[in-house]
Design a protein around this motif. Structure first.
Motif, mmCIF file in Angstrom:
data_model
loop_
_atom_site.group_PDB
_atom_site.id
_atom_site.type_symbol
_atom_site.label_atom_id
_atom_site.label_comp_id
_atom_site.label_asym_id
_atom_site.label_seq_id
_atom_site.Cartn_x
_atom_site.Cartn_y
_atom_site.Cartn_z
ATOM 1 N N UNK A 107 0.827 -1.201 0.000
ATOM 2 C CA UNK A 107 0.000 0.000 0.000
ATOM 3 C C UNK A 107 0.862 1.251 0.000
ATOM 4 N N UNK A 108 0.249 2.358 -0.409
ATOM 5 C CA UNK A 108 0.903 3.648 -0.324
ATOM 6 C C UNK A 108 0.326 4.404 0.866
ATOM 7 N N UNK A 109 0.868 5.569 1.129
ATOM 8 C CA UNK A 109 0.394 6.371 2.261
ATOM 9 C C UNK A 109 -1.041 6.842 2.030
ATOM 10 N N UNK A 110 -1.823 6.873 3.110
ATOM 11 C CA UNK A 110 -3.198 7.372 3.107
ATOM 12 C C UNK A 110 -4.111 6.563 2.202
ATOM 13 N N UNK A 111 -4.011 5.246 2.299
ATOM 14 C CA UNK A 111 -4.939 4.357 1.606
ATOM 15 C C UNK A 111 -5.870 3.682 2.602
ATOM 16 N N UNK A 112 -7.106 3.497 2.154
ATOM 17 C CA UNK A 112 -8.092 2.743 2.934
ATOM 18 C C UNK A 112 -8.010 1.281 2.520
ATOM 19 N N UNK A 113 -7.854 0.402 3.502
ATOM 20 C CA UNK A 113 -7.815 -1.034 3.250
ATOM 21 C C UNK A 113 -8.923 -1.712 4.039
ATOM 22 N N UNK A 114 -9.686 -2.547 3.352
ATOM 23 C CA UNK A 114 -10.666 -3.388 4.042
ATOM 24 C C UNK A 114 -10.404 -4.832 3.645
ATOM 25 N N UNK A 115 -10.231 -5.667 4.662
ATOM 26 C CA UNK A 115 -10.026 -7.097 4.461
ATOM 27 C C UNK A 115 -11.029 -7.873 5.285
ATOM 28 N N UNK A 116 -11.296 -9.076 4.852
ATOM 29 C CA UNK A 116 -12.239 -9.939 5.562
ATOM 30 C C UNK A 116 -11.577 -11.277 5.856
ATOM 31 N N UNK A 117 -11.673 -11.715 7.100
ATOM 32 C CA UNK A 117 -11.257 -13.068 7.475
ATOM 33 C C UNK A 117 -12.512 -13.789 7.948
ATOM 34 N N UNK A 118 -12.975 -14.741 7.152
ATOM 35 C CA UNK A 118 -14.207 -15.455 7.439
ATOM 36 C C UNK A 118 -13.890 -16.784 8.120
ATOM 37 N N UNK A 119 -14.321 -16.922 9.361
ATOM 38 C CA UNK A 119 -14.076 -18.143 10.131
ATOM 39 C C UNK A 119 -15.068 -19.224 9.704
ATOM 40 N N UNK A 120 -14.526 -20.412 9.462
ATOM 41 C CA UNK A 120 -15.365 -21.541 9.032
ATOM 42 C C UNK A 120 -14.967 -22.780 9.827
ATOM 43 N N UNK A 121 -15.212 -22.684 11.148
ATOM 44 C CA UNK A 121 -14.891 -23.811 12.004
ATOM 45 C C UNK A 121 -13.650 -23.625 12.845
ATOM 46 N N UNK A 122 -13.127 -22.388 12.900
ATOM 47 C CA UNK A 122 -11.961 -22.109 13.737
ATOM 48 C C UNK A 122 -12.072 -20.677 14.261
ATOM 49 N N UNK A 123 -11.746 -20.491 15.530
ATOM 50 C CA UNK A 123 -11.785 -19.166 16.155
ATOM 51 C C UNK A 123 -10.407 -18.533 16.017
#
Length: 267
Positions: free
Chosen positions: A60-76
């Motif tokens: 990434x560069x400076x001042x970027x918005x990042x959205x990520x998703x970690x979807x749990x499917x049987x593990x915490x």
């Protein structure tokens, strides 16, 4: 930091109107360990066992918005983000057990590689699956950094609540989750996936305490928000249906329980 190119075929990604050449299925080398470079909208599914950690990176560069998703499917899992200097800038561990999303949102303050770490902190936890996805990467809007900081604060409180929830300290969890819900309603509004998650989490605390009358409207509200915002085939819909089914089962409403479980399976 040097890159280790695994595949010679390159892809051209358009980020902020600038073409950046990035190797497909690429990795970077950090501390003699290969760390997968996440690409926009590409889902990575892996198995994770107890006391194991997986690392990913986003350039990434400076001042970027990042959205990520970690979807749990049987593990915490607990999810952490580190900036290019190795400083932890985000952590989330929602009290949603082994199913559902751990959402990640940050605004970058410097250029470089940001590391995403997915970990199971329980040594004896059974092996389960999860999915990780880079959902959005763009220039941050004016004031978005403050908004993200407020949501990060909510995430920190949520993480603390999650620890207490695992210890069955429900009386201490409740005010924390109410605070998280208040922040999310103010920052992102009522009809947002994060607000639905807060409603669901608070309802689960009530259900664990046998406060079924208080839990039911929160679960129903979370379900309706998720249907409206995420659509009918999102994994969070199945989670909401399952949680409602557990509530109805606890109250002896078996016909409704069966119907909800059938709907959840079809999602």
């Amino acid at each position: 930091m040097k890159r280790l190119v695994i595949n010679s075929i390159t892809q051209m990604l358009i980020v902020m109107g600038v073409l950046i050449s990035t190797p497909a299925n690429s990795f970077i080398l950090q501390n003699n360990k290969e760390i997968k470079l996440l690409e926009m909208d590409k889902v990575v599914e892996r198995e994770l066992k107890g006391d194991e950690r997986h690392s990913y990176t986003v350039e990434a560069i400076e001042n970027q918005y990042l959205r990520l998703s970690v979807m749990q499917k049987g593990v915490d899992v607990v999810v952490k983000v580190y900036d290019p200097d190795g400083k932890e800038v985000f952590e989330v561990d929602s009290p949603n057990g082994t199913e559902g999303e751990e959402p990640v949102e940050i605004v970058t303050e410097k250029k470089g590689f940001y590391k995403l770490e997915v970990a199971s902190l329980e040594k004896t936890a059974p092996t389960g699956k999860y999915e990780v996805k880079l959902q959005e990467q763009r220039r941050a809007e004016e004031g978005e950094g403050e908004k993200i900081k407020a949501l990060q604060k909510a995430a920190e409180i949520n993480t603390k609540a999650g620890v207490l929830y695992q210890q069955s300290k429900y009386n201490e969890v409740e005010p924390l989750l109410k605070k998280v819900l208040e922040i999310r309603k103010k920052v992102v509004g009522l009809n947002h996936p994060d607000t639905a998650t807060s409603l669901n989490n608070l309802a689960e605390v009530y259900r664990s305490q046998g406060r079924y009358v208080e839990a039911e409207p929160l679960l129903l509200q979370a379900l309706e928000i998720r249907k409206t915002v995420l659509g009918l085939n999102h994994p969070d819909i199945a989670q909401s249906l399952n949680n409602l089914a557990l509530l109805y089962y606890s109250r002896g409403r078996y016909v409704e329980t069966e119907s909800l479980l059938k709907q959840a399976v079809e999602v």
